[in-house]
Design an enzyme around this catalytic site. Structure first.
Site, PDB file in Angstrom:
ATOM      1  N   THR A  86     -29.357  27.867  -4.455  1.00  0.00           N
ATOM      2  CA  THR A  86     -30.276  26.760  -4.801  1.00  0.00           C
ATOM      3  C   THR A  86     -29.554  25.623  -5.515  1.00  0.00           C
ATOM      4  OG1 THR A  86     -30.958  27.662  -6.961  1.00  0.00           O
ATOM      5  CG2 THR A  86     -32.204  28.396  -5.013  1.00  0.00           C
ATOM      6  N   VAL A 120     -33.686  22.012  -6.246  1.00  0.00           N
ATOM      7  CA  VAL A 120     -35.101  22.269  -5.921  1.00  0.00           C
ATOM      8  C   VAL A 120     -35.187  23.718  -5.450  1.00  0.00           C
ATOM      9  CG1 VAL A 120     -37.122  21.264  -4.804  1.00  0.00           C
ATOM     10  CG2 VAL A 120     -35.079  19.882  -5.099  1.00  0.00           C
ATOM     11  N   HIS A 121     -35.126  24.624  -6.420  1.00  0.00           N
ATOM     12  CA  HIS A 121     -34.950  26.055  -6.156  1.00  0.00           C
ATOM     13  C   HIS A 121     -35.939  26.606  -5.123  1.00  0.00           C
ATOM     14  CE1 HIS A 121     -32.469  26.228  -9.818  1.00  0.00           C
ATOM     15  NE2 HIS A 121     -33.445  25.586 -10.444  1.00  0.00           N
ATOM     16  N   ASP A 122     -37.242  26.414  -5.383  1.00  0.00           N
ATOM     17  CA  ASP A 122     -38.262  27.161  -4.621  1.00  0.00           C
ATOM     18  C   ASP A 122     -38.404  26.705  -3.183  1.00  0.00           C
ATOM     19  OD1 ASP A 122     -40.468  27.602  -7.493  1.00  0.00           O
ATOM     20  OD2 ASP A 122     -38.787  28.791  -6.760  1.00  0.00           O
ATOM     21  N   CYS A 162     -36.017  26.647  -1.140  1.00  0.00           N
ATOM     22  CA  CYS A 162     -35.049  27.378  -0.308  1.00  0.00           C
ATOM     23  C   CYS A 162     -35.650  28.536   0.494  1.00  0.00           C
ATOM     24  CB  CYS A 162     -33.872  27.820  -1.174  1.00  0.00           C
ATOM     25  SG  CYS A 162     -32.885  26.422  -1.760  1.00  0.00           S
TER      26      CYS A 162
END
Ligand code: RIB
Ligand code: CA
Length: 311
Positions: free
Chosen positions: A196, A242-244, A246
């Site tokens: 991420t 923008v971790h989520d 991925c």
């Protein structure tokens, strides 16, 4: 349209959860069965309210929002409000969303959707602490083998931690839940900070989303701009990961990520390294490698997908 992937999104919105939800709400690749919420970044009441607000902005009143667990399996609830703002959606002021909270606990919504449909046909994206999935597996152990892909945002290996030196927030918040999920037969693909941190909202990428001038694009751009502000203030970096997005992007476009088979174990004893994910790639050591770990991401491809789906 090719046959759509039946998908449940379990989340704790959360500014990056919000971008991931806008992507999912706009993606014809998915048949969105439900959004389930968990306490995490902010308490459950707020993550559930936020999910309903985001659903309304995206015009997806057809997708039920079920509230799930309000606390981890064992640990005290711990938020990450400094990264998401007091209300959990950055600059966005809460409003009274029209769509209701669906009847039934989020855990039962996950169990029912999976057990009622063809084995392997329902995928699950987990974008917050893994409490709801762990509770669902306790309540219906048969579900693990029946679930399709379980795409999780969590963990860290090469990148070190973000909530402590050793751990990423989602796994740190409920390490026992992560441990139970990773010991189950769930087909877990984990998008840790190693992947991420390669997917960052630069000025140009945010501008491209803002240029769409759609409610979804405006919302996603505002969330990323909030993250940018916080990232600069707290972490000293310029472009926030923008971790989520991925796990959701991978479910739509697997070609955008590079994975390695592995065995992931979670530290649940030590306070110092609580929530650390030990990712073993060596079959000689781990014997079998039941999981996948994302090691590479095509960030430009991910943002092109976001921009296409929020148009
Ligand atoms: O560590 C990043 C994760 O923690 C993301 O899911 C973010 O929303 C926070 O919950
Ligand atoms: Ca999240």
């Amino acid at each position: 349209m090719v046959n759509r992937q039946a998908l449940i999104i379990d989340c704790d919105p959360g500014v990056d959860d919000a971008v991931a939800l806008m992507l999912a709400f706009g993606a014809p690749e998915f048949e969105l069965l439900a959004v389930t919420t968990v306490g995490g970044n902010v308490p459950l009441k707020k993550t559930t309210r936020n999910a309903r607000m985001l659903r309304q902005i995206a015009g997806r009143g057809d997708v039920p929002v079920h509230a799930g667990a309000d606390r981890p399996l064992r640990r005290k609830p711990a938020g990450a409000g400094e990264f998401h703002g007091e209300e959990g959606l950055g600059f966005m002021a809460p409003f009274a969303a029209t769509g209701p909270v669906a009847d039934g606990h989020g855990v039962d919504a996950i169990i029912n959707a999976v057990m009622e449909r063809e084995p392997g046909s329902v995928a699950l994206a987990v974008l917050g602490p893994m409490t709801n999935l762990a509770l669902a597996l306790r309540k219906e152990p048969m579900m693990a083998a029946r679930l399709g892909s379980v795409a999780v945002m969590g963990g860290a290996r090469g990148e070190g931690g973000n909530i402590t030196a050793s751990a990423e927030f989602n796994v740190w918040a409920d390490p026992e839940a992560a441990d139970e999920v990773l010991r189950s037969d769930c087909k877990v693909t984990m998008f840790g900070l190693d992947a991420t941190h390669q997917v960052r909202a630069t000025d140009a990428r945010i501008a491209a989303v803002a240029a769409l001038q759609t409610p979804q694009g405006d919302t996603a751009a505002a969330m990323m701009r909030f993250s940018q502000k916080v990232e600069r203030e707290i972490v000293g970096w310029d472009a926030p990961p923008v971790h989520d997005v991925c796990p959701v992007a991978w479910l739509a476009r697997p070609d955008l990520f590079t994975l390695k088979t592995c065995r992931i174990s979670v530290e649940c004893q030590s306070e110092l390294t609580r929530g650390h994910t030990a990712v073993e790639f060596r079959p000689a050591i781990a014997r079998n490698l039941p999981h996948q770990w994302a090691v590479g991401a095509d960030a430009d491809g991910v943002f092109e997908l976001i921009t296409e789906r929020l148009r």
